[in-house]
Design a protein around this motif. Sequence first.
Motif, mmCIF file in Angstrom:
data_model
loop_
_atom_site.group_PDB
_atom_site.id
_atom_site.type_symbol
_atom_site.label_atom_id
_atom_site.label_comp_id
_atom_site.label_asym_id
_atom_site.label_seq_id
_atom_site.Cartn_x
_atom_site.Cartn_y
_atom_site.Cartn_z
ATOM 1 N N THR A 119 0.837 -1.193 0.000
ATOM 2 C CA THR A 119 0.000 0.000 0.000
ATOM 3 C C THR A 119 0.873 1.244 0.000
ATOM 4 O O THR A 119 2.085 1.164 0.219
ATOM 5 C CB THR A 119 -0.943 0.004 1.229
ATOM 6 N N ALA A 120 0.266 2.401 -0.255
ATOM 7 C CA ALA A 120 0.977 3.675 -0.132
ATOM 8 C C ALA A 120 1.258 3.967 1.333
ATOM 9 O O ALA A 120 0.581 3.460 2.234
ATOM 10 C CB ALA A 120 0.145 4.802 -0.734
ATOM 11 N N ALA A 121 2.271 4.788 1.588
ATOM 12 C CA ALA A 121 2.605 5.140 2.964
ATOM 13 C C ALA A 121 3.369 6.452 2.992
ATOM 14 O O ALA A 121 3.944 6.881 1.986
ATOM 15 C CB ALA A 121 3.442 4.037 3.611
ATOM 16 N N CYS A 122 3.352 7.087 4.164
ATOM 17 C CA CYS A 122 4.125 8.307 4.378
ATOM 18 C C CYS A 122 4.735 8.244 5.775
ATOM 19 O O CYS A 122 4.019 8.081 6.767
ATOM 20 C CB CYS A 122 3.235 9.530 4.235
ATOM 21 N N ASP A 123 6.039 8.343 5.845
ATOM 22 C CA ASP A 123 6.786 8.280 7.102
ATOM 23 C C ASP A 123 7.034 9.714 7.565
ATOM 24 O O ASP A 123 7.845 10.425 6.976
ATOM 25 C CB ASP A 123 8.093 7.534 6.858
ATOM 26 N N HIS A 124 6.342 10.138 8.620
ATOM 27 C CA HIS A 124 6.506 11.507 9.106
ATOM 28 C C HIS A 124 7.620 11.544 10.148
ATOM 29 O O HIS A 124 7.559 10.817 11.150
ATOM 30 C CB HIS A 124 5.202 12.044 9.688
ATOM 31 N N LEU A 138 4.877 6.637 -7.810
ATOM 32 C CA LEU A 138 4.897 7.001 -6.392
ATOM 33 C C LEU A 138 5.143 8.501 -6.319
ATOM 34 O O LEU A 138 6.210 8.977 -6.718
ATOM 35 C CB LEU A 138 5.993 6.234 -5.657
ATOM 36 N N ARG A 139 4.146 9.248 -5.839
ATOM 37 C CA ARG A 139 4.233 10.698 -5.826
ATOM 38 C C ARG A 139 3.771 11.259 -4.487
ATOM 39 O O ARG A 139 2.965 10.634 -3.794
ATOM 40 C CB ARG A 139 3.355 11.302 -6.940
ATOM 41 N N ALA A 140 4.283 12.446 -4.163
ATOM 42 C CA ALA A 140 3.851 13.141 -2.953
ATOM 43 C C ALA A 140 3.690 14.624 -3.235
ATOM 44 O O ALA A 140 4.421 15.197 -4.056
ATOM 45 C CB ALA A 140 4.855 12.932 -1.821
ATOM 46 N N TRP A 141 2.731 15.226 -2.528
ATOM 47 C CA TRP A 141 2.474 16.662 -2.608
ATOM 48 C C TRP A 141 2.461 17.241 -1.197
ATOM 49 O O TRP A 141 2.044 16.570 -0.243
ATOM 50 C CB TRP A 141 1.121 16.940 -3.253
ATOM 51 N N VAL A 142 2.916 18.481 -1.086
ATOM 52 C CA VAL A 142 2.828 19.200 0.188
ATOM 53 C C VAL A 142 1.888 20.383 0.028
ATOM 54 O O VAL A 142 1.729 20.924 -1.070
ATOM 55 C CB VAL A 142 4.206 19.683 0.677
ATOM 56 N N THR A 143 1.269 20.786 1.142
ATOM 57 C CA THR A 143 0.357 21.922 1.143
ATOM 58 C C THR A 143 0.914 23.045 2.006
ATOM 59 O O THR A 143 1.325 22.807 3.150
ATOM 60 C CB THR A 143 -1.028 21.512 1.682
ATOM 61 N N HIS A 144 0.952 24.249 1.433
ATOM 62 C CA HIS A 144 1.337 25.464 2.155
ATOM 63 C C HIS A 144 0.264 26.513 1.915
ATOM 64 O O HIS A 144 0.003 26.895 0.761
ATOM 65 C CB HIS A 144 2.684 25.998 1.659
ATOM 66 N N ASP A 145 -0.384 26.968 2.990
ATOM 67 C CA ASP A 145 -1.417 28.009 2.886
ATOM 68 C C ASP A 145 -2.477 27.659 1.844
ATOM 69 O O ASP A 145 -2.911 28.508 1.052
ATOM 70 C CB ASP A 145 -0.781 29.365 2.547
ATOM 71 N N ARG A 186 0.319 14.621 1.052
ATOM 72 C CA ARG A 186 -0.507 13.661 0.306
ATOM 73 C C ARG A 186 0.415 12.765 -0.510
ATOM 74 O O ARG A 186 1.342 13.260 -1.168
ATOM 75 C CB ARG A 186 -1.496 14.389 -0.601
ATOM 76 N N VAL A 187 0.183 11.469 -0.473
ATOM 77 C CA VAL A 187 0.990 10.494 -1.206
ATOM 78 C C VAL A 187 0.062 9.605 -2.020
ATOM 79 O O VAL A 187 -1.018 9.223 -1.542
ATOM 80 C CB VAL A 187 1.835 9.625 -0.247
ATOM 81 N N GLU A 188 0.473 9.283 -3.241
ATOM 82 C CA GLU A 188 -0.282 8.351 -4.075
ATOM 83 C C GLU A 188 0.641 7.292 -4.662
ATOM 84 O O GLU A 188 1.713 7.612 -5.183
ATOM 85 C CB GLU A 188 -0.993 9.079 -5.215
ATOM 86 N N LEU A 189 0.216 6.042 -4.563
ATOM 87 C CA LEU A 189 0.838 4.912 -5.246
ATOM 88 C C LEU A 189 -0.201 4.398 -6.231
ATOM 89 O O LEU A 189 -1.302 4.004 -5.827
ATOM 90 C CB LEU A 189 1.215 3.824 -4.239
ATOM 91 N N SER A 217 -3.718 4.010 -4.368
ATOM 92 C CA SER A 217 -3.691 4.006 -2.902
ATOM 93 C C SER A 217 -3.262 5.389 -2.450
ATOM 94 O O SER A 217 -2.250 5.923 -2.915
ATOM 95 C CB SER A 217 -2.717 2.947 -2.379
ATOM 96 N N ARG A 218 -4.040 5.970 -1.525
ATOM 97 C CA ARG A 218 -3.810 7.365 -1.132
ATOM 98 C C ARG A 218 -3.580 7.499 0.359
ATOM 99 O O ARG A 218 -4.199 6.817 1.169
ATOM 100 C CB ARG A 218 -5.003 8.228 -1.531
ATOM 101 N N VAL A 219 -2.680 8.421 0.694
ATOM 102 C CA VAL A 219 -2.457 8.898 2.056
ATOM 103 C C VAL A 219 -2.649 10.407 2.020
ATOM 104 O O VAL A 219 -2.132 11.066 1.111
ATOM 105 C CB VAL A 219 -1.027 8.577 2.539
ATOM 106 N N ALA A 220 -3.376 10.963 2.982
ATOM 107 C CA ALA A 220 -3.517 12.413 3.061
ATOM 108 C C ALA A 220 -3.730 12.795 4.513
ATOM 109 O O ALA A 220 -4.589 12.218 5.189
ATOM 110 C CB ALA A 220 -4.680 12.900 2.205
ATOM 111 N N TYR A 221 -2.951 13.750 4.987
ATOM 112 C CA TYR A 221 -3.121 14.192 6.373
ATOM 113 C C TYR A 221 -2.624 15.623 6.540
ATOM 114 O O TYR A 221 -1.765 16.097 5.805
ATOM 115 C CB TYR A 221 -2.384 13.266 7.349
ATOM 116 N N GLU A 222 -3.199 16.282 7.542
ATOM 117 C CA GLU A 222 -2.793 17.627 7.905
ATOM 118 C C GLU A 222 -1.785 17.565 9.046
ATOM 119 O O GLU A 222 -1.759 16.600 9.821
ATOM 120 C CB GLU A 222 -4.011 18.448 8.338
#
Length: 228
Positions: A96-101, A141-148, A203-206, A214-219
């Motif tokens: 699955t997709a994942a994001c290691d914070h 495998l991609r990731a996006w970041v959110t600013h404002d 946000r991460v997508e595989l 498969s998506r990960v998204a969190y604030e």
Amino acid sequence: MALIRLDVVGSGPREIPISYVLNGGYAGRDTAQVQHHVDELAELGVPAPTTIPTLYPLSATQATQAGSTQVQHGRTSGEAEWALIVGDGPDDLLVTAACDHTDRDLEVHSVAWSKQAGPDVLGDVAWRLSDVEDALDGFSLRAWVTHDGAETLIQDGSPSQLLPPRYWADRLDEAGLLRPGTVVMSGTIPMVPGVDQFADGWRVELADGEGNVSRVAYEVEMLPAAWE
């Protein structure tokens, strides 16, 4: 114990209780590029690993599918990854997709501590490894970041840049660690230069290229300062 809910491609919903979490690191297939990354981090004060790749055991409570995480300060960030999840046993493997914070300030003191300071956020959709093992390198495998409120692409690659799930499955099997409820995080791919990783959200997508994602998204929420 975390309970992970996944929509498995081809078979539908599934729940898996998580018992163990292991974070892979420095896990690129190009060993020269990995060593270059180690050298870059060393210049920033991050201790070099004694072996490559690395594997950091974490508390099982670090695995989550929550839509937010709370952090102590402004220098934490995610990493786009895939995760290998052991279902009922060694022959029941899911990807699955994942994001290691990770806490980047703590990282200069101990990479293992920095991993323990943030969650491993897992995706909503999974594939059976046996169904996609030969095709996984072709996933994106991609990731996006959110600013404002504005989203920016920060990672853009594929699992082909990382050691494959079978590598970790075989290593864990040899060590007697390929147990039900085990999660192995893959390590990450390079970030786009110049993009601020210390973001308000990740946000991460595989994606398999056939419409399954498969998506990960969190604030990311900053906690109030300590009263000292």
